[in-house]
Enzyme design. Structure first.
Site, short mmCIF file in Angstrom:
data_model
loop_
_atom_site.label_atom_id
_atom_site.label_comp_id
_atom_site.label_asym_id
_atom_site.label_seq_id
_atom_site.Cartn_x
_atom_site.Cartn_y
_atom_site.Cartn_z
N GLY A 1 0.83 -1.21 0.00
CA GLY A 1 0.00 0.00 0.00
C GLY A 1 0.86 1.25 0.00
N ALA A 2 2.02 1.14 -0.64
CA ALA A 2 3.04 2.18 -0.50
C ALA A 2 2.68 3.49 -1.19
CB ALA A 2 4.39 1.68 -1.00
N ALA A 3 1.71 3.47 -2.12
CA ALA A 3 1.29 4.72 -2.73
C ALA A 3 0.02 5.27 -2.06
CB ALA A 3 1.04 4.53 -4.23
N ASN B 1 -10.79 -9.14 3.44
CA ASN B 1 -9.34 -8.99 3.57
C ASN B 1 -8.62 -10.32 3.71
OD1 ASN B 1 -8.05 -6.19 3.64
ND2 ASN B 1 -10.02 -5.88 4.64
N VAL C 1 -0.57 -3.18 9.66
CA VAL C 1 -1.22 -1.90 9.94
C VAL C 1 -2.62 -1.90 9.33
CG1 VAL C 1 -1.09 0.61 9.52
CG2 VAL C 1 1.00 -0.69 10.04
N ASN D 1 -6.27 -2.73 8.45
CA ASN D 1 -7.33 -3.28 9.33
C ASN D 1 -8.21 -4.30 8.64
OD1 ASN D 1 -6.74 -2.01 11.76
ND2 ASN D 1 -7.48 -0.06 10.90
N ASP E 1 -2.83 3.45 19.21
CA ASP E 1 -3.78 3.60 20.31
C ASP E 1 -3.05 4.02 21.58
OD1 ASP E 1 -5.89 2.57 18.59
OD2 ASP E 1 -4.82 0.68 18.77
N HIS F 1 -7.35 -4.08 18.09
CA HIS F 1 -7.37 -2.70 17.58
C HIS F 1 -8.77 -2.44 17.01
CE1 HIS F 1 -6.20 1.02 15.71
NE2 HIS F 1 -6.52 0.57 14.52
#
Lengths: 330, 330
Positions: free
Chosen positions: A11-13, A105, A129, A131, A159, A187
Site C-alpha cells: 500500500g506504499a502509494a 481482507n 497496519v 485493518n 492507540d 485494535h
C-alpha cells in the site's frame, strides 16, 4: 558501513504508505546510521502512482537510502525483506459490517503470508497496519512454516500514542513525561486502554497516572476518546489518520529494533503465549518490554481488577469471533 | 532542557504542510534534542482540516513536541515564531500565466511579510516554499523593518536534491556520495543546475562529477530532468510533489541551523548582496556554505564559463521581470 536493512511496504502509494516511506528513508525508524533499501509494493493499477513516489524518494537524496525497488506483487516485493510492513488493506465499503471486511481482507493476507514465508529473510519481522490488523496478522502468521511466528505483529502503538497524547494534553505536560500507558486486546473499539502501570514524570516528580489525573475523566472521556479516535480524525480531516498511523508504525519497529532507551512499556499486538489467559496464538495487544534488538517480552505478573478483566474478556471474545469467521483460511 | 523553538507553517493542512509538520515534530529538522512548538496556519475555510492535523500530531505523542497552536490568520500564527515556513500559496489556475500567478500571490505575501515583521521573533528565519517562491520571498522581505532582510530565503534545495538524486542514480551510488552540486537563480525552468564544484566520493575515491559522468547526459537529460521534474512528478502521481518538497524544506532549515557536518555547499535562494553581478536584493539561488547556527555565506570566487553565465543571466532576467510585475507591492 552497516549492511542495509530491507524494508518492504504494501500500500506504499496510499495515504499511510506515503506518510511512512519518507521518514523511514530519512532514518527515523531504524536509526541515523542504518542504511535502508525500500521495497515498495502496490496493486497493479497503482503502479504509476507508486513510480511517482519512488521518483520523489530519489528527489530527496536521503543519505541512508541505498535503494528503492517497486513491485506489483508480494512475492517480488518481499524478496529478502528484513522488515515487512503490511499497510495496504481493503477499506470498509458502504453498508459493510466488520465481518464482511474481515472476509474481504482474508485472502489478501493469506497470499501475503505465503509470500513472506517463501520470499522474505528467514528472521523477517512483520507489522500489520491494514485493518482489521489483529486478524489480518493472524491469517498471515498462520501461513508461516519457515519464519518465526512470534515475529508477526499488529499495530496498537497508535492507540497507545493516542492515550499518552490525551493524558499529556490534559495535564499540560510534554508527551515524553507520560510513560507505561498501554493497550490490551483488539485494535477496535473493544480495546482496553490501561493506565494502571502508567506514571507521569514532570517537574522532578513521578506520579501514578491514576493520582495525577481526575478518575472520572480517565474512566469516561479519556477511555472513549482513545477507543473512537479514528472516527474523530475522519470527521475533522475528511480523511482517515495517515501520518499518525505511519509514525506509530515507525515507533513500533523503531522500539522493537532499538529499544525505548529507558525500558518503558510498549503496546504490541503479538501472538499470545497464553499470558493472562489469552488463548494461544491470537494476535493480542499486550504490554511488552524490549529486551534486545528484535526481542520483546510480554510484561508478566500484573494485577488486573475485575472491571478491566471483564473488558479484556470482551476484546478476547471479539477476536475469537474474528478467528472463527476466517477459520477456513487458517 | 533547551528552550523550544517556535516554528510557524502556513498552508499547514495542505499536502506539503501535512508532509512537513510530522517530521518536524519528530526532530528531523531541528535535531533530536531540540523541543519545538508548532504554530500551524491555514485559511479560515480549512480550519476544520487543520484541527484534524493538530489532533493527529497529539496522537503521535512526540517527545519533542511541546505545543501545537493553530490560527486562521498570520498575525496570530506568527507570534514570537523563530522560524516561519511560508508553504501556502495560490496554485496556478486553468489558463493562468506565470505573470498572473505572481500577481495573484503578491497580496498574500505582502500581508504575510507584514505579519512576520510585526509579530515574529526579531531574528526570525524565513523560508518561502509556496511558488513563485523567489518573488514571493522578495515581496515578504520588502516589508521588513525590524527583522533582518538576509533571513528571508526561498527554497531551491529541492532542485539541488533532485540533481544529486539523478547523478547518484546514474552512477549507482548512494546520494550521500554526491556533494557540492548546486542551483543558480530562480526556482523555475530557467534555474541553472551547476556541477562544476560537484564531486563523487565513492569506493575510496573522490572524482569530479564532470569526469565521473557522461558529459552529454549532464548537458542533456540531467539538466532537463532537474528543471522539469515537478511536471514529471505530477504526471506520475497525479498530484504535485509534497513529501519531497517538505523534506527539502527540512534540509534547508536543518542545515542553516545545524550545518551540513562537512561544510558542503547548499543551495539557498537568498537576497543577493551583488555577488556574481546579481542585482542586489533579488532573491537568488546561490551556492552557500553554513558558517555557524543560522549563518550562511555565498561561496565566492567561482569561475563561471560563458555558457553557464548566459543561463545565469537568463534566470536573472526572469527574476527582474517578476520584480517589475510586482513593483507596486515592494
Amino acid at each position: 558501513m552497516k549492511k542495509p536493512i530491507r524494508v518492504a511496504i504494501t500500500g506504499a502509494a496510499g495515504n499511510i504508505g506515503y506518510s511512512l516511506a519518507f521518514p523511514i528513508a530519512s532514518g527515523a525508524m531504524l536509526g541515523p546510521d542504518q542504511p535502508v533499501i525500500l521495497q515498495l509494493v502496490e496493486l497493479p493499477m497503482a503502479m504509476n502512482a507508486l513510480s511517482g513516489v519512488a521518483m520523489e524518494l530519489d528527489d530527496c537524496a536521503y543519505p541512508l537510502l541505498h535503494g528503492i525497488e517497486i513491485a506489483d506483487n508480494a512475492a517480488q516485493g518481499f524478496k529478502d525483506a528484513d522488515v515487512v510492513m503490511l499497510v495496504g488493506a481493503k477499506p470498509r465499503g458502504p453498508g459493510q459490517t466488520r465481518a464482511d471486511l474481515i472476509r474481504d481482507n482474508g485472502p489478501i493476507f493469506t497470499g501475503q503470508g505465503d509470500a513472506i514465508d517463501q520470499n522474505a529473510a528467514q528472521d523477517v519481522k512483520v507489522i500489520v497496519v491494514g485493518n482489521p490488523c489483529n486478524t489480518n496478522a493472524l491469517i498471515a502468521a498462520s501461513r508461516c512454516k519457515r519464519t518465526p511466528r512470534a515475529h508477526y505483529t499488529a499495530m496498537t502503538r497508535l492507540d497507545q500514542n493516542r492515550a499518552v497524547g490525551q493524558i499529556a494534553k490534559k495535564l499540560g505536560v510534554a508527551p515524553a513525561a507520560v510513560r507505561d500507558v498501554f493497550i490490551w486486546g483488539n485494535h477496535s473499539d473493544t480495546m482496553v486502554p490501561d493506565f494502571s502501570l502508567g506514571y507521569v514524570a514532570a517537574a522532578g516528580e513521578k506520579k501514578p497516572v491514576a493520582s495525577a489525573v481526575d478518575a472520572a475523566w480517565l474512566a469516561g472521556d479519556f477511555d472513549k476518546t482513545v477507543r473512537t479516535r479514528g472516527k474523530a480524525i475522519i470527521d475533522a480531516r475528511g480523511k482517515s489518520s495517515a501520518a499518525s498511523a505511519a509514525f506509530a508504525a515507525i515507533d513500533h519497529i523503531h522500539d522493537w529494533f532499538l529499544g525505548t532507551g529507558d525500558n518503558t512499556v510498549v503496546s504490541m499486538a503479538v501472538p499470545s503465549d497464553g499470558s493472562y489467559g489469552i488463548p494461544e496464538g491470537l494476535i493480542y495487544s499486550f504490554p511488552c518490554r524490549i529486551t534486545g534488538p528484535w526481542k520483546y517480552e510480554i510484561v508478566q505478573g500484573l494485577t488486573i481488577d475485575a472491571a478491566t478483566q471483564a473488558r479484556i474478556d470482551n476484546s478476547t471474545k471479539e477476536l475469537l469471533a474474528e478467528r472463527e469467521a476466517v477459520k477456513d483460511l487458517l
